[in-house]
Motif scaffolding. Structure first.
Motif, short mmCIF file in Angstrom:
data_model
loop_
_atom_site.label_atom_id
_atom_site.label_comp_id
_atom_site.label_asym_id
_atom_site.label_seq_id
_atom_site.Cartn_x
_atom_site.Cartn_y
_atom_site.Cartn_z
N CYS A 20 0.82 -1.22 0.00
CA CYS A 20 0.00 0.00 0.00
C CYS A 20 0.85 1.26 0.00
CB CYS A 20 -0.97 -0.03 1.17
SG CYS A 20 -2.08 -1.45 1.07
N LYS A 21 2.18 1.10 0.07
CA LYS A 21 3.06 2.26 -0.08
C LYS A 21 3.48 2.45 -1.53
CE LYS A 21 4.80 2.33 4.61
NZ LYS A 21 5.97 2.12 5.48
N GLY A 22 2.90 1.68 -2.42
CA GLY A 22 3.22 1.82 -3.84
C GLY A 22 2.49 3.01 -4.45
N TRP A 23 2.61 3.13 -5.77
CA TRP A 23 1.97 4.23 -6.46
C TRP A 23 0.53 3.90 -6.84
CZ3 TRP A 23 7.09 3.94 -9.29
CH2 TRP A 23 7.98 4.91 -8.80
N ILE A 24 -0.35 4.88 -6.68
CA ILE A 24 -1.72 4.73 -7.18
C ILE A 24 -1.72 5.23 -8.61
CG2 ILE A 24 -4.10 5.49 -6.92
CD1 ILE A 24 -3.60 5.48 -3.92
N VAL A 25 -2.14 4.37 -9.50
CA VAL A 25 -2.01 4.67 -10.93
C VAL A 25 -3.28 4.26 -11.67
CG1 VAL A 25 0.50 4.35 -10.95
CG2 VAL A 25 -0.99 2.38 -11.36
N GLY A 26 -3.29 4.56 -12.96
CA GLY A 26 -4.33 4.03 -13.82
C GLY A 26 -3.78 2.78 -14.52
N LEU A 27 -4.60 2.19 -15.33
CA LEU A 27 -4.15 1.02 -16.08
C LEU A 27 -3.80 1.47 -17.49
CD1 LEU A 27 -3.87 -2.10 -15.98
CD2 LEU A 27 -6.13 -2.17 -17.05
N VAL A 28 -2.54 1.25 -17.86
CA VAL A 28 -2.12 1.62 -19.22
C VAL A 28 -2.56 0.51 -20.15
CG1 VAL A 28 -0.21 2.28 -20.70
CG2 VAL A 28 -0.09 2.74 -18.25
N GLN A 29 -3.28 0.90 -21.18
CA GLN A 29 -3.68 -0.09 -22.18
C GLN A 29 -3.34 0.43 -23.56
OE1 GLN A 29 -7.83 -0.87 -20.59
NE2 GLN A 29 -6.99 -2.94 -20.71
N SER A 30 -3.43 -0.44 -24.53
CA SER A 30 -2.99 -0.06 -25.87
C SER A 30 -3.84 -0.76 -26.91
CB SER A 30 -1.52 -0.47 -26.05
OG SER A 30 -1.15 -0.34 -27.40
#
Lengths: 137, 369, 367
Positions: free
Chosen positions: A51-61
């Motif tokens: 939970c100390k990681g980065w909050i991100v979106g999901l990269v898709q392509s």
């Protein structure tokens, strides 16, 4: 199993999870667009404090060279190996069936209900004026 | 007991090729002039990766007799008739691909391809071939693919494992598009045009080390194709790694699978683990099998690590000296692996093999061990 | 600060030797105090001079926080790996590290093109390792950093440092100007052998003048990361075929962070090719795999994780239980935690002890 009051709702902001300790276990509380989720603060892969990681979106392509950030704020990248986890389910994106962070069902309860008991609040008093994040543990 | 090879498809063998003089009838007036006036016709065009006299380049009993004319006969005797094979795919390893003058490279590659068609494919119905390409020029390579695609006996486009840049680069994509469109496989064979040192620390002193380094080049090419998204763009494309050594593959799948989990956002089009992509789109010819001699149980374990019977295509790698006598199938391969490898996997990889008399024959003889 | 996830319990702790720890300089000029004025001036004017195209960065940007664990950045603003107290808390104490091997990668002169500067840098990096790390923290051991392209200085540096017990091995980059088996490097092996120091080869981001693959530069970090594994294979093949182990029969080589699961297949491949081509390399008296078995050790990080964990056990068995040594790669992003790294492998106590501790103790002659 007991109901545990982990935090005031107002303490858990989008993009800024709160890590609390309950029954000697660390739990990360997340606010994703006004919904609340809880994950064990431990990566199922190598044991990092997830939970100390980065909050991100999901990269898709859609094709090589094209990049789309989808579902912003809904994923957590482990602070070590960078594996991505869906905050809502704890499932990893790379291997959702086998690699899963422990998640807990979170309920929002008004203090006015909680004070009727029974509940366990680890470190703070519960007042009738606030809303709280509660899990069964 | 050795399983019967009757009807099997040999997916990697190397025909003896003519000297440049033999190619002259297939060259234009300009190139005939250039080649004779510059004494290019006296040059051997032998790839440094495969010196003719080196033990690896030819089995002692498969060495061409002095003065032997290039033609289908040795392949018939040594391979096709010997094991009763159904089909065999020729990979002409010609030095033209290493030239820096791309026009000359293209002219010579075309001449080799036309010679192969006339002297080998016309003469022996069990033979198929790869298209030799001037790989350092995409446009000229594309032209050669388009020129030969109507001849259904050409089943694959041929690349060497070590070239100027990793093959997955977008600049090469028109070639992959053409191959997918025409139902041609992309074949990557051991060998180098030496545009780079064979190792990341430079040039080995010995040929044996140079040969060993080939497997690293295959690993590089495979990852390049995966990372660049070639298989997302051309989902029906089949890539065949030929003479790669094979047993490096489990580690490749484990390592790239793990790294992908953390680096996926860099290449978000890679939407599956590399192992899944390999199982769907990539195949490997059998010989040489880099496994310990006399320990079949080890090879059997490696096959378990691979976890699929679909990946391997039977090959002799004729005339390279990869095995002795009849031992083309190494001990340790399971019955299903062998059965699928001999015919079925090749037919699923090279769509063109299903066409024509010989292809039908191979199909009808699918009843191997 | 939150309570640590894992509370080590006294008496139940697994003691480990960590064979790959990266110390960092607290400030960009931390080495100045160990350099003569002439080289301080040079550095501040001309900078270091490496082969990659960019100054102070790699052309393949890493994936996670510059290649670091996000949680390894010290509060005082120094880079990950620069703060000894944090290293103690996150690694030495938390992971039960009895002995940790420092691998000082940066600015040790290994890649510097100006050879005199390279020599000065490596001497300074060695002084710095003692002063900043080994003296304040007795669990840490140093590697003698040598500028491999400056053989004469490399040998002198080995001679100068060998008597100091804090230096347990010699560190070279495998991305050299020529393959490491080349005779130009043999004086370094002679010195390492004479002083009974293993030669450590750690993967390196900087090239020695060659592209990272035999078919040119890759595009993505994902590929460059993998090129360390193919590169390390070619390094091992070079040492074997050039006859280094025949010429230096007591030499030990430790391959760090280059993987190990490729080693059996490479050995089979080398043996097979040698069988055909042995007349070309008559200086080899035995199959290549035997030299590897005798002279080479591998560190574990980044551990391979096949779907079936027992497949990795096959690999370890084929290489030899006595040849594999645990490493964390702290503070880098692909860190392996000793509590997790072999958890799925179902190892016996003896096997665990070998991987975590005993093999390293034997290789390095630790008490």
């Amino acid at each position: 199993m007991s109901r545990r009051v982990l935090a005031k709702v107002s303490e858990v902001k989008p993009g800024a999870p709160k890590i609390v300790t309950a029954m000697g276990r660390q739990i990360g509380l997340f606010n994703v667009g006004g919904e609340y989720f809880a994950l064990a603060n431990r990566c199922p892969h190598m044991g990092a404090e997830l939970c100390k990681g980065w909050i991100v979106g999901l990269v898709q392509s859609d094709a090589p060279g094209e990049y789309r950030v989808t579902r912003p704020g809904e994923f957590l990248r482990c602070p070590w190996h960078g594996w991505e986890f869906d905050i809502k389910t704890g499932q990893s994106w790379c291997d959702p069936k086998s690699v899963k962070a422990r998640n807990f069902k979170v309920q929002v309860e008004p203090g006015s209900e909680l004070v009727k008991g029974p509940y366990v609040a680890e470190t703070f008093p519960v007042t009738v004026e606030e809303d709280y994040l509660v899990i069964d543990l | 007991m050795q399983a019967s090879l009757a009807g099997a498809i040999d997916c990697d063998l190397h025909p003896p090729l003519p000297g440049v003089t033999g190619l002259l009838p297939h060259l234009s007036a300009y190139w005939r002039d250039q080649i004779t006036n510059r004494y290019i016709d006296k040059l051997p065009f032998q790839l440094s990766s495969y010196p003719a006299t080196s033990p690896l380049s030819a089995r002692p009993d498969w060495r061409p007799a002095p003065g032997q004319k290039a033609g289908p006969e040795p392949i018939r005797t040594h391979v096709l008739d010997r094991w009763g094979l159904g089909l065999a795919i020729l990979n002409p390893l010609h030095g033209a691909v290493a030239l820096f003058n791309n026009d000359m490279a293209a002219a010579l590659c075309s001449a080799v391809n036309d010679w192969v068609a006339k002297e080998l494919l016309d003469a022996e119905p069990r033979l198929r071939a790869s298209i030799l390409l001037p790989v350092h020029d995409v446009e000229l390579s594309l032209r050669e693919i388009e020129r030969l695609a109507p001849d259904r006996r050409f089943v694959q486009a041929l690349f060497l494992a070590m070239g100027e840049a990793p093959l997955g680069r977008r600049v090469n994509w028109p070639l992959f598009a053409a191959c997918q469109k025409h139902g041609l496989a992309v074949g990557i064979h051991a060998g180098s045009t030496y545009r780079h040192a064979p190792t990341y620390a430079g040039w080995p002193s010995y040929r044996v080390e140079d040969y060993v380094a080939q497997s690293g080049a295959f690993e590089t090419q495979l990852l390049s194709l995966i990372a660049e998204g070639v298989f997302q763009t051309y989902p029906k494309l089949k890539v065949v790694l030929m003479e790669s050594g094979l047993t490096w593959l489990p580690h490749f799948l484990w390592r790239t699978g793990k790294t992908w989990r953390g680096t996926r956002p860099e290449v978000p089009w890679v939407d599956r683990a590399p192992a899944e992509i390999v199982r769907e789109n990539v195949r490997f010819t059998l010989q040489p099998v880099d496994a310990p001699r006399g320990e079949p149980e080890v090879l059997a374990r490696v096959m378990e690590h691979l976890g699929s019977d679909n990946l391997i295509l039977f090959s002799t790698d004729y005339p390279h000296w990869q095995f002795d006598g009849e031992e083309v199938l190494p001990a340790g391969l399971g019955r299903t692996t062998i059965k699928k490898m001999l015919v079925e996997n090749a037919l699923d990889t090279y769509l063109r093999l299903r066409e024509g008399a010989a292809g039908e024959r191979a199909l009808s003889e699918e009843t191997v061990p | 600060m939150n309570v640590p996830v894992r509370q080590p319990v006294a008496g139940q702790r697994l003691m480990v030797v960590d064979c790959d720890i990266h110390p960092a300089y607290a400030t960009p000029t931390a080495l100045y105090e160990f350099l003569p004025q002439r080289w301080r001036d040079h550095w501040s004017t001309f900078g270091t001079f490496f082969r990659p195209p960019l100054i102070g960065q790699l052309p393949f940007p890493r994936m996670m926080a510059g290649g670091m664990r996000i949680d390894s950045f010290p509060d005082n603003g120094s880079p990950p790996g620069a703060d000894l107290d944090l290293m103690r808390r996150q690694l030495l104490d938390a992971c039960g590290v009895e002995v940790g091997m420092l691998i000082a990668l940066s600015r040790g002169g290994m890649e510097e093109r100006n050879l005199d500067f390279a020599a000065a840098l490596s001497a300074a990096a060695n002084d710095w390792q003692l002063h900043a790390w080994c003296e304040p923290e007795p669990r840490l051991r140093a590697a003698i950093v040598v500028p491999q392209e400056h053989t004469e200085h490399a040998v002198a540096e080995i001679e100068r440092r060998s008597d100091n017990a804090s230096f347990v091995q010699v560190l070279m980059s495998p991305r050299t100007a020529d393959p490491l088996g080349n005779r130009r490097y043999w004086p370094i092996y002679a010195a390492a052998e004479a002083h009974n120091k293993p030669v450590a080869l750690h993967v390196a981001g900087f090239s020695g003048g060659h592209s990272s693959t035999p078919t040119g530069w890759p595009t993505y970090y994902l590929q460059e990361h993998y090129a360390q594994a193919t590169g390390m294979q070619s390094t091992l093949a070079s040492l074997v075929f050039e006859g280094v182990f025949e010429r230096f029969p007591k030499l030990k080589v430790v391959l760090i962070e280059g993987g190990f699961a490729w080693a059996p297949a490479l050995c089979w491949r080398m043996d097979k090719a040698w069988e055909r081509m042995r007349a070309e390399v008559p200086h080899l008296k035995r199959p290549p795999s035997e030299y590897v078995r005798e002279h080479v050790w591998f560190t574990t990080q980044p551990i391979d994780e096949p779907d079936q964990p027992e497949h990795l056990v096959d690999i370890i068995k084929w290489i030899g239980w006595d040849k594999i040594m645990f490493s964390t790669d702290y503070p880098h992003w692909d860190f392996d935690d000793p509590a997790q790294v072999f958890a799925k492998l179902k190892l016996t106590g003896k096997e665990k002890a070998a991987l975590f501790r005993e093999n390293a103790r034997a290789v390095y002659g630790l008490p």
